[in-house]
Design a protein around this motif. Structure first.
Motif, mmCIF file in Angstrom:
data_model
loop_
_atom_site.group_PDB
_atom_site.id
_atom_site.type_symbol
_atom_site.label_atom_id
_atom_site.label_comp_id
_atom_site.label_asym_id
_atom_site.label_seq_id
_atom_site.Cartn_x
_atom_site.Cartn_y
_atom_site.Cartn_z
ATOM 1 N N LEU A 111 15.589 3.415 74.214
ATOM 2 C CA LEU A 111 15.337 2.191 73.482
ATOM 3 C C LEU A 111 15.179 1.031 74.455
ATOM 4 C CD1 LEU A 111 17.909 2.534 70.571
ATOM 5 C CD2 LEU A 111 15.435 2.839 70.431
ATOM 6 N N PRO A 112 14.283 0.081 74.165
ATOM 7 C CA PRO A 112 14.111 -1.063 75.072
ATOM 8 C C PRO A 112 15.329 -1.961 75.069
ATOM 9 C CG PRO A 112 12.854 -1.389 73.063
ATOM 10 C CD PRO A 112 13.383 0.019 73.007
ATOM 11 N N VAL A 113 15.601 -2.571 76.222
ATOM 12 C CA VAL A 113 16.681 -3.554 76.294
ATOM 13 C C VAL A 113 16.124 -4.909 75.880
ATOM 14 C CG1 VAL A 113 17.832 -2.280 78.117
ATOM 15 C CG2 VAL A 113 16.240 -4.087 78.726
ATOM 16 N N ALA A 114 17.009 -5.899 75.811
ATOM 17 C CA ALA A 114 16.583 -7.216 75.348
ATOM 18 C C ALA A 114 15.534 -7.823 76.267
ATOM 19 C CB ALA A 114 17.795 -8.143 75.265
ATOM 20 N N ASP A 115 14.585 -8.556 75.698
ATOM 21 C CA ASP A 115 13.579 -9.239 76.492
ATOM 22 C C ASP A 115 14.195 -10.431 77.217
ATOM 23 O OD1 ASP A 115 11.595 -7.536 75.661
ATOM 24 O OD2 ASP A 115 11.033 -8.772 73.941
ATOM 25 N N ASN A 116 13.566 -10.841 78.333
ATOM 26 C CA ASN A 116 14.064 -11.991 79.074
ATOM 27 C C ASN A 116 14.067 -13.262 78.220
ATOM 28 O OD1 ASN A 116 12.389 -10.637 81.837
ATOM 29 N ND2 ASN A 116 14.592 -10.756 81.717
ATOM 30 N N ALA A 117 13.171 -13.332 77.248
ATOM 31 C CA ALA A 117 13.045 -14.539 76.445
ATOM 32 C C ALA A 117 14.228 -14.728 75.503
ATOM 33 C CB ALA A 117 11.748 -14.490 75.642
ATOM 34 N N LYS A 118 14.971 -13.674 75.235
ATOM 35 C CA LYS A 118 16.097 -13.770 74.316
ATOM 36 C C LYS A 118 17.352 -14.265 75.048
ATOM 37 C CE LYS A 118 14.322 -10.146 71.283
ATOM 38 N NZ LYS A 118 14.554 -8.820 70.656
ATOM 39 N N GLU A 119 18.336 -14.665 74.245
ATOM 40 C CA GLU A 119 19.579 -15.178 74.819
ATOM 41 C C GLU A 119 20.274 -14.093 75.630
ATOM 42 O OE1 GLU A 119 22.238 -18.186 75.599
ATOM 43 O OE2 GLU A 119 20.360 -18.289 74.458
ATOM 44 N N PRO A 120 20.593 -14.343 76.903
ATOM 45 C CA PRO A 120 21.267 -13.323 77.724
ATOM 46 C C PRO A 120 22.629 -12.956 77.157
ATOM 47 C CG PRO A 120 20.375 -15.095 79.089
ATOM 48 C CD PRO A 120 20.283 -15.557 77.668
ATOM 49 N N ARG A 121 22.972 -11.682 77.235
ATOM 50 C CA ARG A 121 24.286 -11.230 76.761
ATOM 51 C C ARG A 121 25.393 -11.623 77.736
ATOM 52 N NH1 ARG A 121 22.142 -5.265 76.193
ATOM 53 N NH2 ARG A 121 20.856 -6.143 77.875
ATOM 54 N N VAL A 122 25.040 -11.804 78.993
ATOM 55 C CA VAL A 122 25.951 -12.333 80.009
ATOM 56 C C VAL A 122 25.278 -13.563 80.612
ATOM 57 C CG1 VAL A 122 27.102 -11.880 82.209
ATOM 58 C CG2 VAL A 122 26.861 -10.035 80.548
ATOM 59 N N SER A 123 25.999 -14.653 80.762
ATOM 60 C CA SER A 123 25.406 -15.870 81.302
ATOM 61 C C SER A 123 24.753 -15.608 82.654
ATOM 62 C CB SER A 123 26.475 -16.955 81.468
ATOM 63 O OG SER A 123 25.965 -18.054 82.206
ATOM 64 N N CYS A 124 23.523 -16.068 82.817
ATOM 65 C CA CYS A 124 22.807 -15.858 84.069
ATOM 66 C C CYS A 124 23.356 -16.735 85.197
ATOM 67 C CB CYS A 124 21.316 -16.104 83.881
ATOM 68 S SG CYS A 124 20.507 -14.889 82.792
ATOM 69 N N SER A 125 24.240 -17.655 84.870
ATOM 70 C CA SER A 125 24.875 -18.502 85.900
ATOM 71 C C SER A 125 26.346 -18.150 86.070
ATOM 72 C CB SER A 125 24.722 -19.984 85.544
ATOM 73 O OG SER A 125 25.339 -20.273 84.305
ATOM 74 N N ILE A 126 26.759 -16.982 85.605
ATOM 75 C CA ILE A 126 28.181 -16.622 85.661
ATOM 76 C C ILE A 126 28.691 -16.527 87.097
ATOM 77 C CG2 ILE A 126 27.732 -14.109 85.558
ATOM 78 C CD1 ILE A 126 30.318 -13.892 83.883
ATOM 79 N N GLY A 127 27.873 -16.038 88.015
ATOM 80 C CA GLY A 127 28.304 -15.926 89.412
ATOM 81 C C GLY A 127 28.565 -17.273 90.042
ATOM 82 N N GLU A 128 27.663 -18.218 89.801
ATOM 83 C CA GLU A 128 27.834 -19.560 90.335
ATOM 84 C C GLU A 128 29.089 -20.221 89.740
ATOM 85 O OE1 GLU A 128 23.388 -18.714 90.571
ATOM 86 O OE2 GLU A 128 25.051 -18.257 89.229
ATOM 87 N N LYS A 129 29.309 -19.991 88.453
ATOM 88 C CA LYS A 129 30.476 -20.579 87.784
ATOM 89 C C LYS A 129 31.781 -20.018 88.359
ATOM 90 C CE LYS A 129 32.481 -21.551 83.242
ATOM 91 N NZ LYS A 129 33.851 -21.321 83.692
ATOM 92 N N ILE A 130 31.835 -18.692 88.557
ATOM 93 C CA ILE A 130 33.040 -18.081 89.131
ATOM 94 C C ILE A 130 33.299 -18.638 90.520
ATOM 95 C CG2 ILE A 130 34.044 -15.923 89.986
ATOM 96 C CD1 ILE A 130 32.567 -14.477 87.726
#
Length: 282
Positions: A256-275
């Protein structure tokens, strides 16, 4: 559309990861319709593949050694040769570099043509003889920005251009990863991912839960892009081999396809910077 596959599903991909790629690579590949000159044909390959390997301190020396060995063994394997032979041109060009912080990338293997066992063995040997190194920070965006112009240096021209990124944590250095990703995708480049998830996340590391989701939603992209997560040390070599074979054969997992980039990320794409900011304030 992007795809996700786990090691437990590898046999479902075809015979690809079960010791025989014949069923996956046997179907004839479409031949290029454009008539090429003799010079252009001599410089044509099925795929231009950039292998970008994480060597940040969160990777221990044993993991780095297994990773290196995994790529070397995969490139020299009979399955790789079979996938190569079934391509329109029967050859690929590969370059291999290691990365850590935004300004820390080191080319281990400059562009090399692989067109048979002899050239594959030579590349594998070159990978294995280079001393292992480690460095600080994790900049997936830096790796992507470094990789993209490398295609201009490749003397060969492929039907596809692919960046193959492996890593064990989120971006925490340099530009936002999604900006780098989108810039590469705009140039027609495909990004595939190998998220390494062999450790339990802890405060002392930059590891996160669901790194595979992070890679799916924030890192990979382009037609047929996919993620192969590694969730145990025993899966390292098999996952690397599977990913390389799919890239060379131009195949994607039948899942099954995973979520498209256009959709809301399931994990924040800035989580590394925040940590990083929360722990070290910079």
């Amino acid at each position: 559309m992007r795809w996700w596959i786990s090691i437990g599903m590898l046999c479902a991909v075809g015979a690809l990861a079960c010791g025989d790629v014949a069923d996956v690579a046997a179907a004839p590949r479409a031949q290029p319709t454009q008539q090429l000159s003799e010079k252009e044909a001599a410089a044509s390959v099925d795929v231009e593949l950039i292998i970008a390997v994480d060597v940040s301190y969160s990777m221990d020396l044993d993991e780095l050694a297994i990773q290196r060995e995994g790529y070397a063994q995969a490139i020299s394997s009979k399955e790789f040769m079979q996938a190569l032979k079934n391509g329109p041109h029967g050859r690929v060009s590969i370059t291999y570099f290691e990365w850590a912080a935004s300004g820390d990338q080191k080319i281990i293997i400059p562009w090399r043509l692989i067109d048979g066992p002899e050239s594959a063995d030579a590349v594998a040997a070159e990978i294995m003889k280079t001393p292992i190194r480690r460095a600080s920070r994790t900049s997936i965006s830096g790796a992507i920005y470094f990789a993209v112009p490398l295609f201009d240096d490749d003397p060969y021209r492929g039907l596809r251009r692919v960046i193959d990124i492996s890593g064990d944590g989120p971006n925490n250095s340099g530009a936002p990863v999604t900006i780098a990703r989108d810039s590469a995708l705009a140039k027609g480049i495909v990004i595939n991912g190998l998220p390494i998830m062999v450790k339990e996340p802890s405060y002392s590391t930059m590891d996160i839960d669901n790194l595979d989701y992070y890679y799916e939603d924030c890192v990979v992209g382009g037609p047929g892009s996919f993620v192969v997560p590694i969730k145990s040390r025993e899966e390292f070599k098999e996952a690397i081999r599977t990913k390389l074979l799919m890239e060379v054969a131009g195949r994607t997992p039948q899942r099954l396809p995973v979520a498209d980039n256009a959709k809301e990320p399931r994990v924040s794409c800035s989580i590394g910077e925040k940590i990083w900011q929360d722990r070290w304030g910079r």
